[in-house]
Design an enzyme around this catalytic site. Structure first.
Site, short mmCIF file in Angstrom:
data_model
loop_
_atom_site.label_atom_id
_atom_site.label_comp_id
_atom_site.label_asym_id
_atom_site.label_seq_id
_atom_site.Cartn_x
_atom_site.Cartn_y
_atom_site.Cartn_z
CG HIS A 60 -9.03 -14.37 -47.40
ND1 HIS A 60 -9.54 -15.46 -48.05
CD2 HIS A 60 -8.72 -13.48 -48.36
CE1 HIS A 60 -9.55 -15.23 -49.36
NE2 HIS A 60 -9.06 -14.03 -49.57
N GLY A 103 -12.06 -14.87 -52.15
CA GLY A 103 -12.27 -16.18 -52.78
C GLY A 103 -11.00 -16.95 -53.02
CG LEU A 123 -16.06 -16.62 -49.49
CD1 LEU A 123 -15.69 -17.74 -48.56
CD2 LEU A 123 -15.97 -17.07 -50.94
CG ASP A 124 -13.01 -14.81 -48.13
OD1 ASP A 124 -12.86 -15.56 -47.16
OD2 ASP A 124 -12.68 -15.12 -49.29
CB ALA A 125 -18.06 -10.39 -46.49
#
Lengths: 284, 284, 284, 284
Positions: free
Chosen positions: C192, C201, C227-229
C-alpha cells in the site's frame, strides 16, 4: 515543463546578483518557475539555479545566450543554459552485476528518466541479454592491464560516435584512467558501495563487516582522477546488525546503490547539480 | 523486571549449547523471559543472552554461579551473570559541552536509566553548575601534556573511591592513556562525533564539511588503546546539504551524539552488549 | 543453506518450551543455525523460529513431521515445517505500473529471490511486454464491477493450475473479494502506497499532499478482508517538503514501494513471518 | 547574524515578484544573505523568505516597514519583517513528563535557542523543580472540566503579563479551547506523539502497538481548533519491531518528541515557517 529554460550560475558573491538576474528574466516577460540560490560564505561563491517559462519570453531560444552574455560578463559568471525539452544522451558502463542497470533501464522505460540511452558498454559479456531486452546496443570491450589504453580509446571513440553527453558507471568495476576522466569533467557519475569517505577502494562491504559498523552506505559522485574522491552528489544508508553477514550487507547494499545512483542521475538530468571545490551544490 | 537474572555467554560453537543452557534454567523452574543467540559463522563463535524470572527459580541467587559453573566449564564458556535489580555505578567524564551531560542526567532523573551516577569528572570547570543542579559531586581535574600521568592517576583513584562500574565519556575531549583504558575493558563508552571509520580524530565536522558529505553521523564505542577504533556499539546519521555550514553540522550533530550515546548506555545497562574481535553483538 | 529445515512455532507460553524444542533437535544430532524466539507478554503467546542443519540430522526429512508431532501436541503448538531448498511458487498480480514488477523480476533473475514465478496476472494488457522479457506467461483478466465474481473465479483457477503457493499484489489496483482473500490466509502480500494506518484507500499521495505531511511512507501487509487493515509486514518512509508536488511524492513513493514490497517477499520466502492477532512477528 | 533582517512574504504569484523584492534590497545597498522562494502551483501562491545584511543598508530599521509598504501593497502581499537580533519570548506549557522540557531548557541555556523563556506553566506541580533549576518562574494552574474556562483565562492573563510571543506545548496533556487557540494563530507549537494523521487523540503509542506498525513517529504542528489537525511543521520516525512493548515505544518515542519539537521551535525562532491552507512552507 517542456517550454522552459534553466540557468545554472556560479561566480564571486556580490550585491545585486539576484536582482540583476531576475530582472533580466522579468524585463523579457519570463515567468520564474523555480529559483534557488546559495552563497558559500567561506569561499564567497554565489550559486544560482533559475528555471523560467519560455512560452511568454520575448527572446528567441537561439538569442538567449547572446542576450545574457553582457550580464554574465559583468559579474564574471560561470554559467550554463539548458532547455528543458532537450534530451541528454547517457551511456551506461557495467561489469557483471545487474541491479543498477535494471533499475536505470526500468526508470527510463517508464518515462521517469527523460534521457536517451544509446549504448551500454561493458568489460564482460554477462549483461548483454538485459540490454537486448530493452533494445539497446551492447558493446563488450574487455579491459586488462596491458590493453587498458587501447581499450579506453575504443570506449572513448564509441562515446563520441554515440554523441554521449554524460556517462554512468553502474557498478563498472574498472578504474578509468586520468586521461579518460579529464575528458568528462562533472560528466561521469559513479556509484561507490560505501558511505564515503569510509571504505575507499575494493570490497567495501568486507571492510565494513570487518570494522563492525552498525550502518552501511552508498555514495554517488562525479568521477575525478583521485579514486573515490570526487564531489559527492548523494548518499544513503541502511542499518545492519551483528546478524548480517557480508552477503547480507551486499544484498542490503544493492538497494542503496540502486536508489542513490538513480537519484544522482535524476539530479543531473534536471540540471540541479553544481560541482565546485570537490563538492556539490544540489538544488533539490 | 526486578527479580530476574541475565546470563551473557560466548564460546566456540558446538551442538547442544542452547539445549543445555535452557535445560539448566527449565530444570530449576526458571521461566525464560528473553532469549537471543547468535553464531558468528566465520569465527565459529556462539553468543547468547538469556534473561529469566527468578521468582520461581529453585536455586538461590548466591548459589547460581556455582550451579552453572560445571556446564560453563564443559563448553569452555566466557560468561557473566547479572541480577537485574542491581544498579550499576556510572561515572561521567566531560569537558565543556553540555548537551550529552544534560541528556544523560535527565534520563537518569526520570528513571529511564536504572543507574547510580556518583560522580562527574572534568578537565574544565564549565559544567559544574549542571552537576550541582542534579546534586552530583563534580571533580575538576585539569589535564595537560605534562600532568597527564599524575592526573589520570587522580582520576583512577576517584573512580575506585566511588566504586565505579563503568565510565561514560560524554564529549570528554582528552585521549585516555593506554594504562587507563586497559583497566576498564569494555567498560568505557565514548561518543565520537562522526560516522566512524570516517573522520577519525579531531574536528570531524570540519572534515565532513571539507569533504562535502551529504550525511553526517555519530558513533558510540567501547574505548580501546587505538584512538576511535574500539568496538562500535551504535551509530546514527542525519542529512546535511550544501546549505549547512560547519556550525549547522555541529548543531545537528549534537542531537545525534546525545541519542547515540544514550542508546549505548541503555544497552550497556541492560547487559545487551558482548564485545569480541573489536566488534559488538548488541541484542536489542 | 540448502540442506536445512526451519520450524515456525506459536503457542501459549509455558516454561520449558525452548528447552524441549532445542533438545529435540540436539538429541537427533541437528546443529542449530539460527534461533529466534519471542513472547508477547500481553497475550501470553510464544513464538519461535529455529533453523537447523539437516546434514547430520538422524531423522529423515519425511519422518520429521511425525517425530515432532508428540512434542507439538503436548504444548498445543501451531507449527510449520519448511525445507529450505524447497522453492515456493509465487504469482504476481499487477495493473498498469511497472516499477514493482521490474524490481521483483530483476531480483528473481539475479538469484536474490529463491522462488518460482510461473505466472503474472493483470486486469490490463500494459505490462505484458515486461513479463515476456522474462519469459513468464501473462494472463489478462479484465475485472469490472459486473464481472468481478466470474473473473476472480478465473484468477483462482489459474492460481490452482499453476500450483501457486502465495500471491504478490505488485500495485494491483483492484480490491479482492472476501471469498478470494480467505482462501489465502497470510499468503497474499500487498503493497500500500502510504504509511498505514494513515491514508487508507484510494490516492494516498494526494491525501498526503493535502494534509501537508513532511514524511511519506509505504506499507506491505498480508491481505485480509478489511481493506488495507491486514497484518503489517514492513514499512519505510521518505522525507518530503513543501517543494514536492503530488507527482514528486508519487515518484519518491515508487522507490519506497519497490523496496518495502521486496523486503516483505524476502521475509516470506525465508519463512521469517508469523502472523497473529492482525500483527506480525518478523524474525530478521 | 545580529545586524540583519528577514522578510517573510506570501501573495498570489505574478511575474516580477522576485525581481521587485530583490531590487528593493539591492537599490538600498542591502546584501542578501539567504533567499528562498516557493510557488504552490496548484494554489498559485508565492512564498519568499529573504534575509539581508543591515550593516550597509541605507534605510534605518524604523523606516524599513514604511519603505517596503508600497511594494507590498502593489502585489497585495501578506508579510512580516523581523530583525534577527530581536529575542522572542516563549512560554512553555507542560504536564508531568520532563523529557521535552529538559531538552528545550538545555538548548536554551547552551545558547542554541536564541529566545527568552520567562515562564513555565503547568496543570501539575511535578516539574516545578526543573524550572527552578533553570531559575524560571513556574505557575501551577490546575485545569478540570469545570474550571477550564476560568483557568484558561488565568493562563492567558499570565501570557499577557509575561509579554509572550509564542507558546510551546511540551507534552501538555490538555486540549486548549478554541477561544485560547484563536488568539495565537501560528503561535502555539504542539508535539503530538504519533506520525500524524495516524493515531490522532489519546494514547497513540497504545494505538500503534495495537495496529502492529513497524515504524512510530512524532509530529510538531501549529495548534488550530481541530485536535491534532493543525499545519504540520516537522515529523520524524523510528523503527520498532514485535519485540517492542508499549513501554519500549514510549521510551523510543520520547527521543523523537524531543528532537521533533526542538526542530520546530528552531525553525519558528529563525522565522523560517509560513503557514497557509493548513500546511506549512518550512525554508530550511
Amino acid at each position: 515543463m517542456t517550454d522552459s529554460a534553466t540557468l545554472l550560475i556560479s561566480c564571486s558573491d556580490r550585491t545585486g546578483l539576484v536582482a540583476s538576474i531576475t530582472d533580466f528574466i522579468f524585463k523579457n516577460d519570463g515567468n520564474i518557475l523555480h529559483l534557488d540560490q546559495h552563497v558559500d560564505v567561506e569561499s564567497n561563491i554565489f550559486f544560482m539555479r533559475v528555471e523560467w517559462d519560455l512560452s511568454t519570453f520575448k527572446i528567441w531560444r537561439k538569442d538567449i545566450e547572446t542576450a545574457f552574455t553582457p550580464l554574465a560578463k559583468s559579474f564574471n559568471m560561470t554559467w550554463q543554459l539548458h532547455f528543458n525539452d532537450n534530451k541528454l544522451r547517457m551511456a551506461i558502463l557495467v561489469s557483471k552485476q545487474s541491479h543498477c542497470l535494471y533499475d536505470i533501464l526500468s526508470r527510463w522505460q517508464s518515462g521517469e528518466f527523460n534521457v536517451e540511452i544509446p549504448v551500454v558498454i561493458s568489460n564482460h559479456p554477462d549483461l548483454e541479454p538485459i540490454a537486448k531486452k530493452f533494445d539497446i546496443p551492447y558493446h563488450m570491450i574487455k579491459v586488462t592491464k596491458d590493453t587498458k589504453v587501447a581499450q579506453e580509446n575504443l570506449q572513448m571513440a564509441l562515446l563520441a560516435d554515440y554523441q554521449i553527453d554524460f556517462v554512468v558507471l553502474a557498478r563498472y568495476m574498472q578504474i578509468l584512467s586520468e586521461d579518460f576522466v579529464t575528458q568528462f569533467p562533472s560528466k561521469i557519475i559513479n556509484i561507490h558501495h560505501s558511505f564515503l569517505p569510509a571504505f575507499i577502494g575494493a570490497k567495501p562491504y568486507h571492510q565494513a563487516y570487518e570494522r563492525g559498523v552498525k550502518i552501511i552506505g552508498a555514495t554517488s559522485h562525479y568521477v575525478t582522477p583521485n579514486l573515490d574522491a570526487g564531489p559527492i552528489i548523494e548518499q544513503d544508508v541502511a542499518r545492519v546488525t551483528h546478524k548480517d553477514s557480508v552477503q547480507d550487507m551486499i544484498r542490503k547494499g544493492k538497494d542503496l546503490e540502486k536508489s542513490v545512483l538513480s537519484r544522482a542521475i535524476w539530479y543531473h538530468l534536471q540540471n540541479r547539480i553544481l560541482a565546485y571545490n570537490n563538492k556539490t551544490v544540489v538544488f533539490n
